[in-house]
Write an enzyme that holds these catalytic residues in place. Structure first.
Site, mmCIF file in Angstrom:
data_model
loop_
_atom_site.group_PDB
_atom_site.id
_atom_site.type_symbol
_atom_site.label_atom_id
_atom_site.label_comp_id
_atom_site.label_asym_id
_atom_site.label_seq_id
_atom_site.Cartn_x
_atom_site.Cartn_y
_atom_site.Cartn_z
ATOM 1 N N LYS A 30 0.837 -1.207 0.000
ATOM 2 C CA LYS A 30 0.000 0.000 0.000
ATOM 3 C C LYS A 30 0.868 1.253 0.000
ATOM 4 O O LYS A 30 0.613 2.208 -0.737
ATOM 5 C CB LYS A 30 -0.904 0.022 1.232
ATOM 6 C CG LYS A 30 -1.726 1.306 1.375
ATOM 7 C CD LYS A 30 -2.231 1.524 2.776
ATOM 8 C CE LYS A 30 -1.123 1.959 3.709
ATOM 9 N NZ LYS A 30 -1.601 2.328 5.059
ATOM 10 N N ARG A 35 2.263 6.039 -2.932
ATOM 11 C CA ARG A 35 3.309 7.003 -3.281
ATOM 12 C C ARG A 35 3.525 7.018 -4.800
ATOM 13 O O ARG A 35 3.697 8.085 -5.408
ATOM 14 C CB ARG A 35 4.611 6.644 -2.567
ATOM 15 C CG ARG A 35 4.642 7.043 -1.091
ATOM 16 C CD ARG A 35 5.815 6.383 -0.365
ATOM 17 N NE ARG A 35 5.967 6.878 1.003
ATOM 18 C CZ ARG A 35 5.217 6.497 2.036
ATOM 19 N NH1 ARG A 35 4.235 5.627 1.853
ATOM 20 N NH2 ARG A 35 5.429 6.989 3.253
ATOM 21 N N ARG A 137 -8.005 12.055 13.414
ATOM 22 C CA ARG A 137 -6.597 11.755 13.166
ATOM 23 C C ARG A 137 -5.794 13.034 12.919
ATOM 24 O O ARG A 137 -6.299 14.004 12.333
ATOM 25 C CB ARG A 137 -6.462 10.778 11.996
ATOM 26 C CG ARG A 137 -7.142 9.457 12.277
ATOM 27 C CD ARG A 137 -6.873 8.439 11.194
ATOM 28 N NE ARG A 137 -5.467 8.029 11.180
ATOM 29 C CZ ARG A 137 -4.963 7.175 10.298
ATOM 30 N NH1 ARG A 137 -5.751 6.660 9.351
ATOM 31 N NH2 ARG A 137 -3.685 6.832 10.341
ATOM 32 N N SER A 183 3.414 11.411 13.249
ATOM 33 C CA SER A 183 3.331 10.615 12.032
ATOM 34 C C SER A 183 4.402 11.049 11.035
ATOM 35 O O SER A 183 4.497 12.229 10.697
ATOM 36 C CB SER A 183 1.958 10.754 11.375
ATOM 37 O OG SER A 183 1.914 10.060 10.137
ATOM 38 N N GLU A 331 3.921 -0.100 12.658
ATOM 39 C CA GLU A 331 2.772 -0.811 12.090
ATOM 40 C C GLU A 331 2.832 -2.313 12.354
ATOM 41 O O GLU A 331 1.825 -3.015 12.220
ATOM 42 C CB GLU A 331 2.706 -0.555 10.587
ATOM 43 C CG GLU A 331 3.877 -1.118 9.804
ATOM 44 C CD GLU A 331 3.914 -0.597 8.374
ATOM 45 O OE1 GLU A 331 4.048 -1.410 7.461
ATOM 46 O OE2 GLU A 331 3.797 0.637 8.191
ATOM 47 N N ARG A 403 -5.158 -4.126 10.991
ATOM 48 C CA ARG A 403 -4.111 -4.854 11.700
ATOM 49 C C ARG A 403 -4.606 -5.450 13.012
ATOM 50 O O ARG A 403 -4.035 -6.436 13.498
ATOM 51 C CB ARG A 403 -2.888 -3.954 11.912
ATOM 52 C CG ARG A 403 -2.307 -3.474 10.590
ATOM 53 C CD ARG A 403 -0.854 -3.149 10.654
ATOM 54 N NE ARG A 403 -0.422 -2.450 9.446
ATOM 55 C CZ ARG A 403 -0.117 -3.034 8.295
ATOM 56 N NH1 ARG A 403 -0.206 -4.353 8.196
ATOM 57 N NH2 ARG A 403 0.262 -2.318 7.253
#
Length: 459
Positions: A30, A35, A137, A183, A331, A403
């Site tokens: 992903k 990107r 977020r 982030s 992650e 996840r």
């Protein structure tokens, strides 16, 4: 094509009745796919993205770029490079970006953060909206940075979605300071569009520890491969500074690597059951954070070898606890926590305070759900402490987090009666996960009936 059957609200996680032996082909990354789409959309000429991930997040990215005027044609083709990279490919045809339009970001961090800088280059207003969780977020650092660089953004003072970028067809660019400690995507967001800014950009991170550095390295390498000049002057004593020179991006023929982080549950299955899982096309050199699984899962009791067939990972059935800093590979935390809950000693997972701001508060969610099955997990200031205990069945909630769903499936291999709530959320990055999972356990990774035959969902 046969329609995928609807998944139950509570999916019974299969219990492993023996060692797992399978070859599982993992769909494309992903992080690389999204990107690649942005860079191709900003290029001066058409390009190809081959073996892209087809998932909710990548479809949201493609649809958003289309809404701003970019042509994206989804085809099946052969590779002009002669490297065997044929199959599904997206032809990306750059065009003058324009509004007005509305972009649906869903709950995809890459879409909500990478595309506002792109929208500043559009002629017209681009409104960004998404799932309710997307409103919570972090986005304020990207908004304030873009304003510093000359953008006009209407967010009603929220520093979050929903918002509208008042595109003027260009952005001045220049130097900007940003706190990206929540982030790494904040940095990548500014760098990806920077070649198209009038002055390029100099980004200086001024906050605390910068998480997920491999993702920033991925952004820098992909920019350079597309013809951008990117300077990372750490050798000169400067840290956390990136400079991108303005200039044209090249249309490329890019082959997307398998998503190594999405290989995690399958490797975990080999570790837990004492079996062997082979993941084809594992790159020998990569910027993907998931490559750290080779080291981490080996420390936890497995062994691995990179062969012509791919990564061959073997477990002994014994799982050891681990004390590990996951700040660069956050992650991977849910899957590592799931394995650690089944280990023979305590584990401490460090450096991942920023996970409280991901798709859900992953630290709180893992603590609640593992403990709900009888585990012993406590939150620390920057991670988790996991003491193995005998666990029991029950409902494992996902909080719409892919996840979390795969972590629950991993625990279900060794704990009877685990039911995953909303396993369909895995479609965010890993389409057809339930079928891939059951096929792996059957030793039939491509559904052909031949044990260990090959490709799962396909990349």
């Amino acid at each position: 094509m046969t329609e995928t059957p609807a998944l139950p609200a509570l999916w019974p996680a299969p219990l492993a009745d023996g060692t797992v032996h399978a070859t599982v082909t993992v769909p494309g990354s992903k992080s690389v796919t999204n990107r690649a789409l942005v860079l191709a959309a900003l290029a001066a000429e058409p390009g190809w993205v081959r073996r892209p991930l087809r998932s909710r997040d990548s479809q949201l990215m493609a649809d958003a770029l289309r809404a701003m005027g970019v042509g994206i044609e989804e085809t099946v083709s052969s590779s002009s490079a002669g490297d065997g990279a044929g199959g599904e490919a997206w032809r990306v045809i750059p065009a003058a970006l324009h509004g007005p339009t509305t972009v649906d970001v869903g709950n995809a961090g890459t879409v909500m953060r990478f595309l506002p800088p792109v929208a500043t280059l559009a002629d017209g207003d681009i409104r960004f909206d998404g799932d309710p969780r997307s409103y919570e977020r972090p986005l304020g650092q990207v908004i304030s940075a873009l304003r510093t660089l000359g953008a006009r953004i209407d967010d009603d003072g929220r520093g979050a979605l929903p918002m509208t970028v008042l595109g003027g067809g260009a952005l001045e660019g220049g130097t900007v300071e940003i706190d990206a400690s929540n982030s790494s995507q904040f940095v990548s967001a500014l760098l990806l569009s920077a070649p198209r800014f009038n002055q390029g950009v100099e980004v200086r991170h001024v906050g605390g520890n910068l998480p997920s550095m491999p993702h920033i390295r991925m952004t820098v390498e992909m920019l350079r491969a597309a013809g951008a000049q990117v300077d990372t002057p750490e050798a000169g004593g400067e840290k956390d500074v990136w400079r991108v020179t303005p200039g044209a991006l090249l249309g490329r023929d890019m082959v997307v690597e398998p998503d190594l982080s999405n290989a995690q549950p399958f490797l975990a299955a080999a570790l837990i059951t004492g079996g062997t899982v082979t993941v084809p096309d594992w790159p020998r050199r990569t910027t993907q954070p998931g490559d750290a699984l080779r080291r981490i899962f080996t420390e936890m009791g497995g062994s691995c070898e990179l062969t012509d067939a791919g990564l061959v990972f073997t477990g002994t059935g014994k799982i050891h606890g681990i004390d590990v800093d996951l700040s660069e590979v956050g992650e991977l935390t849910p899957g590592i926590a799931a394995v650690a809950a089944l280990a023979d000693s305590e584990s401490v997972l460090r450096g991942v305070a920023h996970l409280r701001l991901h798709e859900t508060d992953r630290l709180a969610a893992l603590t609640k759900e593992i403990n709900g099955l009888g585990g012993d997990v406590t939150e620390t200031a920057d991670g988790l402490r996991i003491r193995p205990r005998r666990m029991h069945g029950g409902v494992f909630h996902t909080y719409d987090d892919h996840r979390m769903a795969t972590a629950g499936a991993v625990i279900g291999l060794a704990v009877e009666g685990v039911q995953i709530e909303n396993v369909a959320t895995t479609a965010k990055t890993l389409p057809d996960f339930p079928k891939m999972w059951t096929d792996m356990l059957a030793g039939d990774a491509d559904g052909s009936g031949v044990p260990g035959a090959g490709a799962g969902a396909g990349a």
